[in-house]
Design a protein around this motif. Structure first.
Motif, mmCIF file in Angstrom:
data_model
loop_
_atom_site.group_PDB
_atom_site.id
_atom_site.type_symbol
_atom_site.label_atom_id
_atom_site.label_comp_id
_atom_site.label_asym_id
_atom_site.label_seq_id
_atom_site.Cartn_x
_atom_site.Cartn_y
_atom_site.Cartn_z
ATOM 1 N N PRO A 28 0.842 -1.209 0.000
ATOM 2 C CA PRO A 28 0.000 0.000 0.000
ATOM 3 C C PRO A 28 0.868 1.246 0.000
ATOM 4 N N SER A 29 0.317 2.321 -0.534
ATOM 5 C CA SER A 29 1.022 3.596 -0.532
ATOM 6 C C SER A 29 0.673 4.384 0.710
ATOM 7 N N ARG A 30 1.685 4.981 1.337
ATOM 8 C CA ARG A 30 1.438 5.820 2.492
ATOM 9 C C ARG A 30 1.385 7.296 2.107
ATOM 10 N N SER A 31 1.649 7.571 0.832
ATOM 11 C CA SER A 31 1.724 8.972 0.418
ATOM 12 C C SER A 31 0.647 9.350 -0.592
ATOM 13 N N ARG A 32 -0.277 8.404 -0.823
ATOM 14 C CA ARG A 32 -1.312 8.702 -1.808
ATOM 15 C C ARG A 32 -2.190 9.839 -1.306
ATOM 16 N N ARG A 33 -2.477 10.819 -2.157
ATOM 17 C CA ARG A 33 -3.270 11.974 -1.767
ATOM 18 C C ARG A 33 -4.375 12.216 -2.791
ATOM 19 N N GLU A 34 -5.509 12.737 -2.319
ATOM 20 C CA GLU A 34 -6.547 13.160 -3.249
ATOM 21 C C GLU A 34 -6.134 14.478 -3.881
ATOM 22 N N ASP A 41 -13.317 25.685 -6.087
ATOM 23 C CA ASP A 41 -13.982 24.703 -5.235
ATOM 24 C C ASP A 41 -14.258 25.292 -3.855
ATOM 25 N N ASP A 42 -13.243 25.922 -3.283
ATOM 26 C CA ASP A 42 -13.387 26.509 -1.948
ATOM 27 C C ASP A 42 -14.493 27.551 -1.911
ATOM 28 N N ARG A 43 -14.516 28.420 -2.912
ATOM 29 C CA ARG A 43 -15.528 29.482 -2.922
ATOM 30 C C ARG A 43 -16.930 28.908 -3.067
ATOM 31 N N CYS A 44 -17.079 27.911 -3.928
ATOM 32 C CA CYS A 44 -18.398 27.298 -4.109
ATOM 33 C C CYS A 44 -18.851 26.575 -2.845
ATOM 34 N N LEU A 45 -17.951 25.834 -2.230
ATOM 35 C CA LEU A 45 -18.315 25.064 -1.044
ATOM 36 C C LEU A 45 -18.596 25.962 0.155
ATOM 37 N N ASP A 46 -17.987 27.140 0.171
ATOM 38 C CA ASP A 46 -18.284 28.109 1.224
ATOM 39 C C ASP A 46 -19.592 28.847 0.963
ATOM 40 N N THR A 47 -19.893 29.074 -0.303
ATOM 41 C CA THR A 47 -21.014 29.939 -0.677
ATOM 42 C C THR A 47 -22.335 29.206 -0.825
ATOM 43 N N PHE A 48 -22.335 28.014 -1.384
ATOM 44 C CA PHE A 48 -23.593 27.333 -1.685
ATOM 45 C C PHE A 48 -24.456 27.064 -0.445
ATOM 46 N N PRO A 49 -23.872 26.736 0.715
ATOM 47 C CA PRO A 49 -24.740 26.600 1.897
ATOM 48 C C PRO A 49 -25.469 27.897 2.241
ATOM 49 N N ALA A 201 -15.743 18.281 -2.241
ATOM 50 C CA ALA A 201 -15.604 18.620 -3.659
ATOM 51 C C ALA A 201 -16.368 17.649 -4.555
ATOM 52 N N LYS A 202 -16.632 16.435 -4.050
ATOM 53 C CA LYS A 202 -17.402 15.478 -4.846
ATOM 54 C C LYS A 202 -18.813 15.996 -5.102
ATOM 55 N N ASN A 203 -19.343 16.815 -4.202
ATOM 56 C CA ASN A 203 -20.670 17.379 -4.424
ATOM 57 C C ASN A 203 -20.683 18.307 -5.632
ATOM 58 N N LEU A 204 -19.596 19.005 -5.863
ATOM 59 C CA LEU A 204 -19.518 19.881 -7.031
ATOM 60 C C LEU A 204 -19.461 19.064 -8.318
ATOM 61 N N ILE A 205 -18.760 17.942 -8.252
ATOM 62 C CA ILE A 205 -18.696 17.058 -9.417
ATOM 63 C C ILE A 205 -20.087 16.513 -9.730
ATOM 64 N N LYS A 206 -20.802 16.059 -8.684
ATOM 65 C CA LYS A 206 -22.156 15.533 -8.882
ATOM 66 C C LYS A 206 -23.093 16.623 -9.396
#
Length: 217
Positions: A28-34, A41-49, A201-206
């Motif tokens: 397994p990888s210990r350094s895998r990152r999303e 993304d940040d602005r949308c996730l802050d604003t949409f609520p 961020a997956k919500n923005l993709i959906k």
């Protein structure tokens, strides 16, 4: 089946064989990152609520403008079309979809407000809610990219559509219909409960996938 165990030095060698942080086969990888979130993304996730929380009050504020003789009819048509969408049975995103169910309503109101502000620039001074929602439409355009043109075309088409058998012409031209419509808006707003919107961020993709699939070409 025999299992071969690696010593510490052998395990280290296998891990070092990974390319660009990818996990070698069997370990397994210990350094895998999303992928990191972008500024958008940040602005949308802050604003949409915030948009979801203000949806009911935004709707009632816009509804109060429909009978105003000071607002040109083209601007009132755009507002009425966006409000009538709240009662459309087949909307872009079903209301029961977790996180996303009422964002399409918030988007439509903002695009409608941007049309109204373009048709009557004085509205930006006369109606603060219209001005705010019209500005918000810029974030929608940034998020959707090429699909924003499809959303704008769809919202414009609502001016010729109907919801619950009621057209925009009915709302603007028949005082009895308009009074009933405003009463329904008030009732809808009083019963509306803002849904949660997870900061994922997956919500923005959906969200973009839903709109891309449902908006007319």
């Amino acid at each position: 089946m025999k299992v071969r165990f690696l010593g510490r030095s052998a395990e280290h060698a296998v891990r070092m064989d990974g390319v660009d942080g990818a996990a070698p086969v069997g370990l397994p990888s210990r350094s895998r990152r999303e992928d990191p979130m972008t500024d958008l993304d940040d602005r949308c996730l802050d604003t949409f609520p915030e948009w979801l929380r203000s949806l009911a009050s935004d709707a009632t504020d816009l509804a109060a403008l429909l009978a105003s003789p000071d607002i040109p009819e083209p601007a009132r048509r755009s507002l009425a079309a966006g409000l009538n969408y709240l009662f459309k049975s087949l909307d872009l995103i079903p209301d029961g979809i977790e996180d996303l169910g009422f964002l399409d309503d918030a988007f439509v109101l903002r695009v409608g407000a941007s049309f109204a502000a373009a048709e009557s620039p004085a509205l930006r001074d006369q109606a603060p809610t219209v001005a705010r929602l019209a500005r918000d439409a810029e974030l929608i355009a940034e998020l959707l990219g090429a699909d924003n043109a499809r959303l704008k075309s769809y919202v414009r088409s609502l001016e010729k559509g109907a919801a619950r058998g009621r057209t925009v012409d009915d709302i603007l031209g028949d005082e009895q219909v308009r009074t009933s419509f405003l009463h329904e808006i008030t009732g809808w707003a009083s019963s509306y409960t803002a849904p949660t919107f997870s900061r994922d961020a997956k919500n923005l993709i959906k969200l973009k996938s839903f709109l891309s699939a449902k908006l007319p070409a």
